[in-house]
Motif scaffolding. Structure first.
Motif, PDB file in Angstrom:
ATOM      1  N   LEU A   1       0.939  -1.124  -0.074  1.00 23.78           N
ATOM      2  CA  LEU A   1      -0.119   0.162  -0.058  1.00 23.78           C
ATOM      3  C   LEU A   1       0.793   1.430   0.090  1.00 23.78           C
ATOM      4  O   LEU A   1       0.455   2.080  -0.622  1.00 23.78           O
ATOM      5  N   THR A   2       2.104   1.059   0.445  1.00 26.08           N
ATOM      6  CA  THR A   2       3.036   2.219   0.806  1.00 26.08           C
ATOM      7  C   THR A   2       3.507   2.674  -0.710  1.00 26.08           C
ATOM      8  O   THR A   2       3.911   3.893  -1.246  1.00 26.08           O
ATOM      9  N   ARG A   3       3.450   1.581  -1.415  1.00 20.19           N
ATOM     10  CA  ARG A   3       4.016   1.824  -2.898  1.00 20.19           C
ATOM     11  C   ARG A   3       2.919   2.411  -3.904  1.00 20.19           C
ATOM     12  O   ARG A   3       3.373   3.137  -4.642  1.00 20.19           O
ATOM     13  N   PHE A   4       1.835   2.090  -3.580  1.00 18.87           N
ATOM     14  CA  PHE A   4       0.845   2.877  -4.143  1.00 18.87           C
ATOM     15  C   PHE A   4       0.306   4.454  -3.557  1.00 18.87           C
ATOM     16  O   PHE A   4      -0.733   4.943  -3.821  1.00 18.87           O
ATOM     17  N   GLY A   5       1.007   4.761  -2.525  1.00 15.73           N
ATOM     18  CA  GLY A   5       0.635   6.076  -1.840  1.00 15.73           C
ATOM     19  C   GLY A   5       0.197   7.238  -2.845  1.00 15.73           C
ATOM     20  O   GLY A   5      -0.621   8.027  -2.538  1.00 15.73           O
TER      21      GLY A   5
ATOM     22  N   SER B   1      -8.084  10.565  -1.678  1.00 13.95           N
ATOM     23  CA  SER B   1      -9.107  10.778  -0.595  1.00 13.95           C
ATOM     24  C   SER B   1     -10.207  11.522  -1.139  1.00 13.95           C
ATOM     25  O   SER B   1     -11.314  11.212  -0.252  1.00 13.95           O
ATOM     26  N   LYS B   2     -10.312  12.086  -2.408  1.00 15.95           N
ATOM     27  CA  LYS B   2     -11.645  12.523  -2.890  1.00 15.95           C
ATOM     28  C   LYS B   2     -12.266  11.700  -3.585  1.00 15.95           C
ATOM     29  O   LYS B   2     -13.647  11.838  -3.888  1.00 15.95           O
ATOM     30  N   VAL B   3     -11.619  10.546  -3.878  1.00 18.73           N
ATOM     31  CA  VAL B   3     -12.432   9.343  -4.553  1.00 18.73           C
ATOM     32  C   VAL B   3     -12.823   8.450  -3.695  1.00 18.73           C
ATOM     33  O   VAL B   3     -12.065   7.990  -2.677  1.00 18.73           O
ATOM     34  N   PRO B   4     -14.240   8.059  -3.565  1.00 23.27           N
ATOM     35  CA  PRO B   4     -14.968   7.465  -2.404  1.00 23.27           C
ATOM     36  C   PRO B   4     -14.053   6.146  -1.786  1.00 23.27           C
ATOM     37  O   PRO B   4     -13.723   5.895  -0.908  1.00 23.27           O
ATOM     38  N   ASP B   5     -13.902   5.292  -3.011  1.00 25.90           N
ATOM     39  CA  ASP B   5     -13.166   3.786  -2.589  1.00 25.90           C
ATOM     40  C   ASP B   5     -11.854   3.667  -3.132  1.00 25.90           C
ATOM     41  O   ASP B   5     -11.555   2.604  -3.321  1.00 25.90           O
ATOM     42  N   SER B   6     -11.259   4.900  -3.346  1.00 27.81           N
ATOM     43  CA  SER B   6      -9.729   4.664  -3.888  1.00 27.81           C
ATOM     44  C   SER B   6      -8.745   3.749  -2.732  1.00 27.81           C
ATOM     45  O   SER B   6      -8.282   2.787  -3.152  1.00 27.81           O
ATOM     46  N   LEU B   7      -8.824   4.326  -1.330  1.00 28.98           N
ATOM     47  CA  LEU B   7      -8.315   3.634  -0.265  1.00 28.98           C
ATOM     48  C   LEU B   7      -8.334   2.057  -0.411  1.00 28.98           C
ATOM     49  O   LEU B   7      -7.838   0.934  -0.274  1.00 28.98           O
ATOM     50  N   ASN B   8      -9.951   1.771  -0.329  1.00 28.25           N
ATOM     51  CA  ASN B   8     -10.380   0.340  -0.064  1.00 28.25           C
ATOM     52  C   ASN B   8     -10.097  -0.494  -1.102  1.00 28.25           C
ATOM     53  O   ASN B   8      -9.779  -1.638  -0.996  1.00 28.25           O
ATOM     54  N   ASN B   9      -9.996   0.095  -2.419  1.00 26.82           N
ATOM     55  CA  ASN B   9      -9.761  -0.659  -3.786  1.00 26.82           C
ATOM     56  C   ASN B   9      -8.255  -0.913  -3.687  1.00 26.82           C
ATOM     57  O   ASN B   9      -7.886  -2.172  -4.040  1.00 26.82           O
TER      58      ASN B   9
END
Length: 190
Positions: free
Chosen positions: A127-131, A136-144
């Protein structure tokens, strides 16, 4: 006689005043805790707002179920168990959001279910590589991204993967010329 009636009336009022005051305080605090009595839908369209909600909820439930099934198929061992997938992804998400206290409480549950701790570490590293790609403005960006890293902790961002890919072999061709230096680096410093 008249004095006795007045004393009786004052005694009754004194005995009713304390419980009445306690009742008023209790009712006031109960109303304060119950919240707002207005409906929660504030879109202005009472019928249209609720018509799409069940369909969206069904799609979301189906998507979550599909993610658990995908994890069970791709991952061998306990990391693919639904409880490990749910707790692990939640833990990685909480660590990303800097809620470490809650993440460590989830870690206790994660360990209690016999889930592999190394998978959480590898997923967070991924996940740190995809930082830079997490918005944060895209609703499911982090979850995906958390789900993608849970399924494949060795995943690389596309720009980094393209940079690390070996160049195509040029058998018998002239060697590749190096890229020209950037203009800012070539200009002499004053």
């Amino acid at each position: 006689m008249r004095r006795r009636v007045l004393e009786f009336r004052h005694a009754v009022l004194r005995h009713l005043a304390a419980p009445g005051l306690a009742l008023l305080i209790g009712i006031g605090s109960a109303l304060a805790q119950s919240g707002d009595n207005r409906p929660q839908d504030q879109s202005g369209k009472p019928g249209a707002a609720n018509s799409g909600a069940p369909a969206d909820a069904n799609k979301d439930d189906q998507r979550k179920t599909d993610q658990f099934v995908e994890a069970a198929k791709v991952l061998n061992g306990p990391a693919g168990n639904p409880e490990c997938v749910w707790l692990g992804r939640r833990m990685v998400r909480l660590m990303w959001l800097d809620d470490l206290d809650t993440a460590f409480r989830h870690l206790d549950l994660y360990d209690r279910f016999g889930c592999p701790g190394g998978h959480v570490q590898a997923t967070f590293r991924c996940l740190t590589r995809f930082g830079a790609e997490i918005d944060s403005k895209v609703p499911d960006s982090l979850n995906n991204h958390v789900h993608a890293c849970w399924i494949n902790p060795n995943a690389q961002p596309q720009a980094a993967a393209a940079a690390q890919a070996p160049p195509p072999s040029t058998s018998g061709a002239a060697p590749a010329t190096p890229a020209p230096a950037p203009a800012a680096a070539a200009a002499p410093a004053k």
